[in-house]
Design a protein around this motif. Structure first.
Motif, PDB file in Angstrom:
ATOM      1  N   ASP A  21       0.811  -1.219   0.000  1.00 35.66           N
ATOM      2  CA  ASP A  21       0.000   0.000   0.000  1.00 35.66           C
ATOM      3  C   ASP A  21       0.846   1.271   0.000  1.00 35.66           C
ATOM      4  N   LEU A  22       2.150   1.149   0.279  1.00 36.44           N
ATOM      5  CA  LEU A  22       2.976   2.323   0.541  1.00 36.44           C
ATOM      6  C   LEU A  22       2.965   3.333  -0.609  1.00 36.44           C
ATOM      7  N   VAL A  23       3.216   2.878  -1.823  1.00 36.61           N
ATOM      8  CA  VAL A  23       3.296   3.783  -2.963  1.00 36.61           C
ATOM      9  C   VAL A  23       1.961   4.487  -3.191  1.00 36.61           C
ATOM     10  N   VAL A  24       0.865   3.725  -3.104  1.00 34.73           N
ATOM     11  CA  VAL A  24      -0.463   4.296  -3.344  1.00 34.73           C
ATOM     12  C   VAL A  24      -0.813   5.314  -2.262  1.00 34.73           C
ATOM     13  N   LEU A  25      -0.534   4.988  -1.013  1.00 33.49           N
ATOM     14  CA  LEU A  25      -0.817   5.922   0.076  1.00 33.49           C
ATOM     15  C   LEU A  25      -0.040   7.224  -0.106  1.00 33.49           C
ATOM     16  N   LYS A  26       1.186   7.105  -0.572  1.00 35.43           N
ATOM     17  CA  LYS A  26       2.005   8.302  -0.806  1.00 35.43           C
ATOM     18  C   LYS A  26       1.422   9.141  -1.926  1.00 35.43           C
ATOM     19  N   GLU A  27       1.022   8.484  -3.015  1.00 31.36           N
ATOM     20  CA  GLU A  27       0.515   9.213  -4.176  1.00 31.36           C
ATOM     21  C   GLU A  27      -0.863   9.822  -3.939  1.00 31.36           C
ATOM     22  N   LEU A  28      -1.601   9.283  -2.972  1.00 32.32           N
ATOM     23  CA  LEU A  28      -2.957   9.765  -2.711  1.00 32.32           C
ATOM     24  C   LEU A  28      -3.057  10.604  -1.439  1.00 32.32           C
ATOM     25  N   GLU A  29      -1.936  11.129  -0.987  1.00 31.77           N
ATOM     26  CA  GLU A  29      -1.935  11.924   0.246  1.00 31.77           C
ATOM     27  C   GLU A  29      -2.915  13.089   0.192  1.00 31.77           C
ATOM     28  N   ASP A  30      -3.032  13.736  -0.960  1.00 33.92           N
ATOM     29  CA  ASP A  30      -3.941  14.881  -1.075  1.00 33.92           C
ATOM     30  C   ASP A  30      -5.397  14.454  -0.925  1.00 33.92           C
ATOM     31  N   ASP A  31      -5.717  13.239  -1.372  1.00 31.19           N
ATOM     32  CA  ASP A  31      -7.090  12.733  -1.246  1.00 31.19           C
ATOM     33  C   ASP A  31      -7.387  12.309   0.184  1.00 31.19           C
ATOM     34  N   ILE A  32      -6.403  11.735   0.839  1.00 35.01           N
ATOM     35  CA  ILE A  32      -6.585  11.236   2.208  1.00 35.01           C
ATOM     36  C   ILE A  32      -6.683  12.382   3.202  1.00 35.01           C
ATOM     37  N   LYS A  33      -5.973  13.480   2.914  1.00 29.90           N
ATOM     38  CA  LYS A  33      -6.031  14.701   3.730  1.00 29.90           C
ATOM     39  C   LYS A  33      -5.658  14.450   5.197  1.00 29.90           C
ATOM     40  N   GLY A  34      -4.772  13.494   5.430  1.00 33.75           N
ATOM     41  CA  GLY A  34      -4.305  13.229   6.790  1.00 33.75           C
ATOM     42  C   GLY A  34      -5.318  12.560   7.686  1.00 33.75           C
ATOM     43  N   GLU A 136     -11.114   8.918  11.824  1.00 34.26           N
ATOM     44  CA  GLU A 136     -12.256   9.473  12.545  1.00 34.26           C
ATOM     45  C   GLU A 136     -13.440   9.677  11.608  1.00 34.26           C
ATOM     46  N   ASN A 137     -13.150   9.913  10.352  1.00 33.56           N
ATOM     47  CA  ASN A 137     -14.191  10.212   9.370  1.00 33.56           C
ATOM     48  C   ASN A 137     -13.892   9.472   8.075  1.00 33.56           C
ATOM     49  N   MET A 138     -14.861   8.726   7.574  1.00 31.05           N
ATOM     50  CA  MET A 138     -14.675   7.952   6.361  1.00 31.05           C
ATOM     51  C   MET A 138     -14.886   8.784   5.100  1.00 31.05           C
ATOM     52  N   ASP A 139     -15.449   9.977   5.221  1.00 28.29           N
ATOM     53  CA  ASP A 139     -15.858  10.753   4.048  1.00 28.29           C
ATOM     54  C   ASP A 139     -14.723  10.974   3.055  1.00 28.29           C
ATOM     55  N   ASN A 140     -13.550  11.400   3.557  1.00 25.36           N
ATOM     56  CA  ASN A 140     -12.441  11.685   2.654  1.00 25.36           C
ATOM     57  C   ASN A 140     -11.805  10.411   2.101  1.00 25.36           C
ATOM     58  N   LEU A 141     -12.051   9.282   2.758  1.00 26.77           N
ATOM     59  CA  LEU A 141     -11.435   8.029   2.320  1.00 26.77           C
ATOM     60  C   LEU A 141     -12.286   7.310   1.274  1.00 26.77           C
ATOM     61  N   ALA A 142     -13.538   7.697   1.140  1.00 25.61           N
ATOM     62  CA  ALA A 142     -14.420   7.019   0.190  1.00 25.61           C
ATOM     63  C   ALA A 142     -13.852   7.063  -1.220  1.00 25.61           C
ATOM     64  N   SER A 143     -13.183   8.154  -1.553  1.00 26.95           N
ATOM     65  CA  SER A 143     -12.663   8.307  -2.915  1.00 26.95           C
ATOM     66  C   SER A 143     -11.488   7.383  -3.207  1.00 26.95           C
TER      67      SER A 143
END
Length: 214
Positions: A21-34, A136-143
């Motif tokens: 998951d490491l590469v994908v998590l890094k590339e999608l940091e803006d979508d995950i928003k921390g 805490e919130n799934m909303d930003n992770l749905a994408s």
């Protein structure tokens, strides 16, 4: 590689991220928003999912103050990591896990003596999460729900293992949250696949079906 081999191969990297998951998590940091807290061991499933008769499908683990306190103990962290074996009972003794599980057990195991209910339910019921990481919130992770390799493994396990077992009548499979993310909004003609059409708790229909099946 099945889901258990997949998670068995995880080395404890910084932040409990599966290496695939490491590469994908890094590339999608803006979508995950921390929104993901990587202090938590991953929770792709909790409870004895290899043998459980009731499996609940959710989006991802949630976070609250009690669960954050639980992480302060090394023993508790080890307990959560051991859940990756797929054979351990649901860890209801842990603060932050007990209240959530107690609500589910009270709804689906009302006929069991209160003193024994949690212990019995913890050996019979398991949870699978589409995303294994806590927020805490799934909303930003749905994408990004279907972008992670670990989520693909969960999807494959659902389709190749859980759904066929439910169709054969071996387990009761309950879609509890985010059915659209899992892609399972139909019972596929099976009485053992239940779509729980409420955001909180369980519908009366689902509770009645679970009690009758048990």
């Amino acid at each position: 590689m099945d889901i258990f081999q997949y998670w068995d191969s995880m080395e404890q990297t910084s932040g409990y991220k599966h290496p695939e998951d490491l590469v994908v998590l890094k590339e999608l940091e803006d979508d995950i928003k921390g929104d993901i807290n990587f202090d938590f061991p991953p929770g792709p499933y909790w409870g004895p999912i290899k043998s459980a008769k009731i499996v609940l499908c959710y989006a991802n683990p949630s976070i609250n103050s009690p669960s954050l306190d639980t992480l302060k103990s090394k023993h508790n962290t080890v307990t959560l990591i051991n859940q990756l074996k797929g054979t351990e009972k649901y860890p209801y003794e842990l603060n932050g896990w007990r209240k959530w599980f107690e609500q589910k057990a009270n709804s689906l195991f009302p006929d069991i003596n209160k003193d024994q209910r949690l212990e019995q339910a913890s050996h019979q019921m398991a949870v699978i999460n589409l995303i294994p990481y806590a927020s805490e919130n799934m909303d930003n992770l749905a994408s990004i729900a279907n972008c992670l390799p670990s989520s693909w493994v969960a999807q494959r396990f659902l389709r190749e293992h859980l759904i066929p077992k439910a169709k054969k009548g071996d387990i009761l499979l309950i879609m509890c949250r985010s059915a659209h993310l899992w892609g399972l909004k139909s019972s596929h003609g099976s009485e053992n696949i239940l779509i729980n059409k409420t955001r909180m708790g369980f519908t009366t229909e689902v509770k009645d079906k679970v009690l009758a099946w048990r």
